[in-house]
Scaffold this motif. Structure first.
Motif, PDB file in Angstrom:
ATOM      1  N   GLU A 195      -1.348   4.774   3.186  1.00 14.40           N
ATOM      2  CA  GLU A 195      -1.620   4.392   4.570  1.00 14.40           C
ATOM      3  C   GLU A 195      -1.658   5.566   5.538  1.00 14.40           C
ATOM      4  O   GLU A 195      -2.051   5.380   6.693  1.00 14.40           O
ATOM      5  CB  GLU A 195      -0.586   3.379   5.053  1.00 14.40           C
ATOM      6  CG  GLU A 195      -0.719   2.041   4.370  1.00 14.40           C
ATOM      7  CD  GLU A 195       0.240   1.002   4.916  1.00 14.40           C
ATOM      8  OE1 GLU A 195       1.194   1.364   5.637  1.00 14.40           O
ATOM      9  OE2 GLU A 195       0.045  -0.184   4.623  1.00 14.40           O
ATOM     10  N   ASN A 253      -4.437   1.179   1.824  1.00 17.26           N
ATOM     11  CA  ASN A 253      -3.564   0.177   1.233  1.00 17.26           C
ATOM     12  C   ASN A 253      -2.196   0.806   0.996  1.00 17.26           C
ATOM     13  O   ASN A 253      -2.097   1.894   0.437  1.00 17.26           O
ATOM     14  CB  ASN A 253      -4.162  -0.306  -0.092  1.00 17.26           C
ATOM     15  CG  ASN A 253      -3.435  -1.492  -0.678  1.00 17.26           C
ATOM     16  OD1 ASN A 253      -2.358  -1.863  -0.230  1.00 17.26           O
ATOM     17  ND2 ASN A 253      -4.023  -2.081  -1.692  1.00 17.26           N
ATOM     18  N   ASN A 305      -0.747 -10.592  -6.462  1.00 18.27           N
ATOM     19  CA  ASN A 305      -1.735  -9.526  -6.259  1.00 18.27           C
ATOM     20  C   ASN A 305      -1.995  -8.885  -7.622  1.00 18.27           C
ATOM     21  O   ASN A 305      -1.633  -7.740  -7.867  1.00 18.27           O
ATOM     22  CB  ASN A 305      -1.196  -8.507  -5.242  1.00 18.27           C
ATOM     23  CG  ASN A 305      -2.197  -7.433  -4.900  1.00 18.27           C
ATOM     24  OD1 ASN A 305      -3.256  -7.323  -5.509  1.00 18.27           O
ATOM     25  ND2 ASN A 305      -1.845  -6.620  -3.930  1.00 18.27           N
ATOM     26  N   THR A 346      -3.423  -5.186  -8.369  1.00 14.59           N
ATOM     27  CA  THR A 346      -2.485  -4.080  -8.157  1.00 14.59           C
ATOM     28  C   THR A 346      -1.331  -4.164  -9.151  1.00 14.59           C
ATOM     29  O   THR A 346      -0.974  -3.167  -9.781  1.00 14.59           O
ATOM     30  CB  THR A 346      -1.942  -4.092  -6.713  1.00 14.59           C
ATOM     31  OG1 THR A 346      -3.044  -3.947  -5.816  1.00 14.59           O
ATOM     32  CG2 THR A 346      -0.953  -2.966  -6.494  1.00 14.59           C
ATOM     33  N   ARG A 381      -8.692  -2.523  -1.331  1.00  5.09           N
ATOM     34  CA  ARG A 381      -8.534  -1.948   0.007  1.00  5.09           C
ATOM     35  C   ARG A 381      -7.997  -3.024   0.935  1.00  5.09           C
ATOM     36  O   ARG A 381      -8.344  -4.192   0.825  1.00  5.09           O
ATOM     37  CB  ARG A 381      -9.865  -1.427   0.533  1.00  5.09           C
ATOM     38  CG  ARG A 381     -10.347  -0.195  -0.228  1.00  5.09           C
ATOM     39  CD  ARG A 381     -11.652   0.319   0.327  1.00  5.09           C
ATOM     40  NE  ARG A 381     -11.580   0.785   1.699  1.00  5.09           N
ATOM     41  CZ  ARG A 381     -11.162   1.997   2.073  1.00  5.09           C
ATOM     42  NH1 ARG A 381     -10.774   2.853   1.153  1.00  5.09           N
ATOM     43  NH2 ARG A 381     -11.148   2.340   3.334  1.00  5.09           N
ATOM     44  N   ASP A 382      -7.161  -2.596   1.856  1.00  2.00           N
ATOM     45  CA  ASP A 382      -6.638  -3.516   2.848  1.00  2.00           C
ATOM     46  C   ASP A 382      -7.723  -3.822   3.874  1.00  2.00           C
ATOM     47  O   ASP A 382      -8.674  -3.068   4.021  1.00  2.00           O
ATOM     48  CB  ASP A 382      -5.410  -2.904   3.541  1.00  2.00           C
ATOM     49  CG  ASP A 382      -4.441  -3.959   4.030  1.00  2.00           C
ATOM     50  OD1 ASP A 382      -4.872  -5.104   4.246  1.00  2.00           O
ATOM     51  OD2 ASP A 382      -3.260  -3.629   4.195  1.00  2.00           O
ATOM     52  N   THR A 417      -6.201   2.963  10.169  1.00  2.00           N
ATOM     53  CA  THR A 417      -5.582   3.636   9.032  1.00  2.00           C
ATOM     54  C   THR A 417      -4.762   4.819   9.536  1.00  2.00           C
ATOM     55  O   THR A 417      -4.831   5.193  10.701  1.00  2.00           O
ATOM     56  CB  THR A 417      -6.645   4.161   8.042  1.00  2.00           C
ATOM     57  OG1 THR A 417      -7.538   5.019   8.752  1.00  2.00           O
ATOM     58  CG2 THR A 417      -7.422   3.025   7.403  1.00  2.00           C
TER      59      THR A 417
END
Length: 184
Positions: free
Chosen positions: A49, A58, A107, A110, A122-123, A128
């Motif tokens: 991040e 992420n 999730n 991941t 990716r978030d 960012t």
């Protein structure tokens, strides 16, 4: 979950279980358990991040994978076998708690990385890096944001209770030592 959520809930579960399973106190080091409870975030948040925010976007990457925890477990088993050192096993225990508290089983790309590919999801944030840190600080004063962090509040309460208990126990031990010294 953030700092106090992971820390307080993990330590609360450990001390709760150790009431019913006293042997846990001899095979788990609470200091390393606490560090392990924060370890995935200590690794992933700065990398995903802030430092490489444009690449990952992420905060749940390597440290939030089952592979990371299993490799850490192997190191812990080796250290325990060679030196009877429980520190790394305690770290692993905290790290596993962290994964379940973050609900990483939901999730799967991941959690089971790299079984579903080498990249991480990716978030969806529009910001960012340091923008993320500033956004979290700004949102922390929003009541709706705070209601979503019940686990954080619960964790803080557990940390405070454990700190008061530890300070009281330490004070009682010092009083006992003072009495013993005066008798000598």
């Amino acid at each position: 979950m953030l700092l106090f959520g992971h820390l307080g809930i993990t330590l609360g579960i450990f001390f709760g279980l150790s009431i019913f399973i006293p042997r846990l106190r001899t095979i788990i080091n609470p200091v390393y358990l606490a560090i392990g409870a924060l370890l995935p975030d200590f690794i992933d948040k700065p990398i995903g991040e802030v430092i490489f925010a444009s690449t990952f976007a992420n905060g749940r990457i390597i440290g939030h994978t089952l592979l990371f925890s299993l490799l850490l477990l192997l190191v812990g088993l080796y250290m325990y076998e060679k030196k009877r050192d429980v520190r790394v096993l305690s770290l692993v225990s905290g790290s596993f708690f962290h994964l379940f508290e973050d609900q990483m089983l939901s999730n799967t790309p991941t959690f089971f990385w790299p079984l579903f590919g080498w990249s991480f999801p990716r978030d969806t944030k529009d910001f960012t890096g340091f923008e993320h840190l500033f956004e979290m600080l700004k949102e922390s004063f929003n009541l709706g944001f705070l209601q979503n962090y019940f686990a954080e509040i619960l964790g803080l309460v557990v940390v405070i209770i454990l700190a008061v208990y530890w300070l009281k126990k330490r004070s009682e031990e010092n009083d006992t030592d003072d009495i013993n010294e005066s008798l000598d």
